[in-house]
Design a protein around this motif. Structure first.
Motif, short mmCIF file in Angstrom:
data_model
loop_
_atom_site.label_atom_id
_atom_site.label_comp_id
_atom_site.label_asym_id
_atom_site.label_seq_id
_atom_site.Cartn_x
_atom_site.Cartn_y
_atom_site.Cartn_z
N TRP A 32 0.82 -1.21 0.00
CA TRP A 32 0.00 0.00 0.00
C TRP A 32 0.86 1.26 0.00
N LYS A 33 1.95 1.26 0.72
CA LYS A 33 2.79 2.46 0.79
C LYS A 33 3.30 2.84 -0.59
N LYS A 34 3.73 1.84 -1.38
CA LYS A 34 4.19 2.12 -2.75
C LYS A 34 3.05 2.64 -3.62
N LYS A 35 1.89 1.98 -3.50
CA LYS A 35 0.73 2.38 -4.31
C LYS A 35 0.24 3.77 -3.90
N GLN A 36 0.26 4.04 -2.61
CA GLN A 36 -0.19 5.34 -2.10
C GLN A 36 0.66 6.47 -2.70
N GLU A 37 1.96 6.29 -2.73
CA GLU A 37 2.85 7.32 -3.29
C GLU A 37 2.56 7.52 -4.78
N SER A 38 2.37 6.41 -5.49
CA SER A 38 2.08 6.48 -6.93
C SER A 38 0.75 7.17 -7.20
N LEU A 39 -0.29 6.81 -6.42
CA LEU A 39 -1.61 7.41 -6.60
C LEU A 39 -1.62 8.90 -6.25
N ARG A 40 -0.93 9.26 -5.19
CA ARG A 40 -0.86 10.67 -4.81
C ARG A 40 -0.23 11.50 -5.91
N ASP A 41 0.83 10.97 -6.51
CA ASP A 41 1.48 11.68 -7.62
C ASP A 41 0.55 11.78 -8.82
N GLU A 42 -0.16 10.68 -9.09
CA GLU A 42 -1.10 10.69 -10.23
C GLU A 42 -2.25 11.65 -10.00
N PHE A 43 -2.83 11.64 -8.80
CA PHE A 43 -3.96 12.52 -8.52
C PHE A 43 -3.54 13.99 -8.52
N LYS A 44 -2.32 14.24 -8.09
CA LYS A 44 -1.82 15.61 -8.01
C LYS A 44 -1.52 16.19 -9.38
N ARG A 45 -1.02 15.33 -10.30
CA ARG A 45 -0.59 15.83 -11.62
C ARG A 45 -1.42 15.29 -12.78
N ASN A 46 -2.25 14.27 -12.50
CA ASN A 46 -3.05 13.62 -13.55
C ASN A 46 -2.16 13.19 -14.72
N ARG A 47 -1.04 12.59 -14.42
CA ARG A 47 -0.04 12.31 -15.45
C ARG A 47 -0.45 11.20 -16.42
N PHE A 48 -1.39 10.34 -16.04
CA PHE A 48 -1.86 9.30 -16.95
C PHE A 48 -3.21 9.65 -17.58
N VAL A 49 -3.73 10.80 -17.27
CA VAL A 49 -5.00 11.33 -17.81
C VAL A 49 -6.14 10.34 -17.59
N ARG A 50 -6.14 9.68 -16.44
CA ARG A 50 -7.28 8.83 -16.09
C ARG A 50 -8.37 9.65 -15.41
#
Length: 254
Positions: free
Chosen positions: A119-137
């Motif tokens: 979860w810690k790894k996924k949490q960091e990845s999701l936070r980055d994605e939600f903050k920057r929307n880098r995958f445009v999901r």
């Protein structure tokens, strides 16, 4: 014989527990009632998504507006206008079941988000994605607080519960039992299931899920993120649960 004081105390505690549960149940229904129609307007299974300004219309319009033959855009606009004229007096039937379901997390082959390290790894990845929307999901960057609400769904021990479907009726949508069947296939959404929300501590952000029929006779599922602003709940965005959990579900197993 039980002391009268103890009996009154037990009755007081029980009534408080019952009141607290009823308040929670009412809040769950209220937030879904306020926000679900706005999500459905973005879902391509809803004819309302073809209205001008909504997602399916925008995708089609942007794809064809540069076409050398203007008749294609005219056809899209004519279709959107025809839907607008009908939808003012006709509801979209949402065929579902009178139940709020619990989210049942299924771990991926390569990660189990119930485990602290994964979860810690996924949490960091999701936070980055939600903050920057880098995958445009997402439609746009959103608060990283919603990441922790996904974790609350994964860990939730909430059980499914029965609801009154009419309590969800709002806007273009009328929720009815799936056994009723569609009266008009164009103005009907099938295979919808609604899942119980989880809330942050302040009770000003929440997350729940919707499953719906998608391609190849499969069921897709989205996390819906909502937020309370000035005492009113608003739909923020959605995120595919296939990025979190193993999500291969046939229609007869959803």
């Amino acid at each position: 014989m039980m002391n009268k004081k103890w009996l009154l105390y037990i009755m007081f505690v029980f009534s408080n527990i019952l009141y607290s549960q009823n308040e929670k149940d009412s809040l769950e229904i209220a937030v879904i009632h306020e926000t679900l129609p706005f999500y459905l307007n973005t879902n391509p299974n809803s004819v309302a998504s073809f209205l001008k300004g909504n997602d399916t219309y925008n995708v089609m319009y942007n794809a064809l507006r540069s076409h050398p033959d203007p008749k294609h855009v005219k056809k899209i606009n004519a279709y959107a206008d025809s839907i607008k004229n009908i939808i003012t007096s006709k509801k979209i039937q949402v065929l579902t079941i009178d139940t709020l379901y619990q989210y049942s997390y299924q771990p991926m082959a390569y990660e189990d988000l119930r485990k602290k390290g994964d979860w810690k790894k996924k949490q960091e990845s999701l936070r980055d994605e939600f903050k920057r929307n880098r995958f445009v999901r997402l439609d746009r960057p959103i608060s990283i607080e919603f990441v922790d609400l996904i974790k609350k769904q994964i860990d939730s021990k909430q059980l499914k519960r029965v609801i009154n479907l009419t309590d969800l009726n709002k806007g273009h949508y009328e929720f009815i039992d799936k056994s009723s069947g569609c009266q008009d296939s164009l103005f009907c959404m099938e295979g919808i299931r609604v899942f119980r929300p989880t809330f942050n501590e302040k009770k000003d952000k929440a997350c729940y899920l919707i499953s719906f029929e998608c391609k190849s006779e499969r069921v897709c599922r989205d996390f819906l993120f909502i937020e309370k602003i000035n005492e009113k709940w608003y739909y923020v965005d959605s995120y595919p649960s296939s990025q979190i959990s193993q999500e291969i579900m046939a229609l007869n197993k959803k």
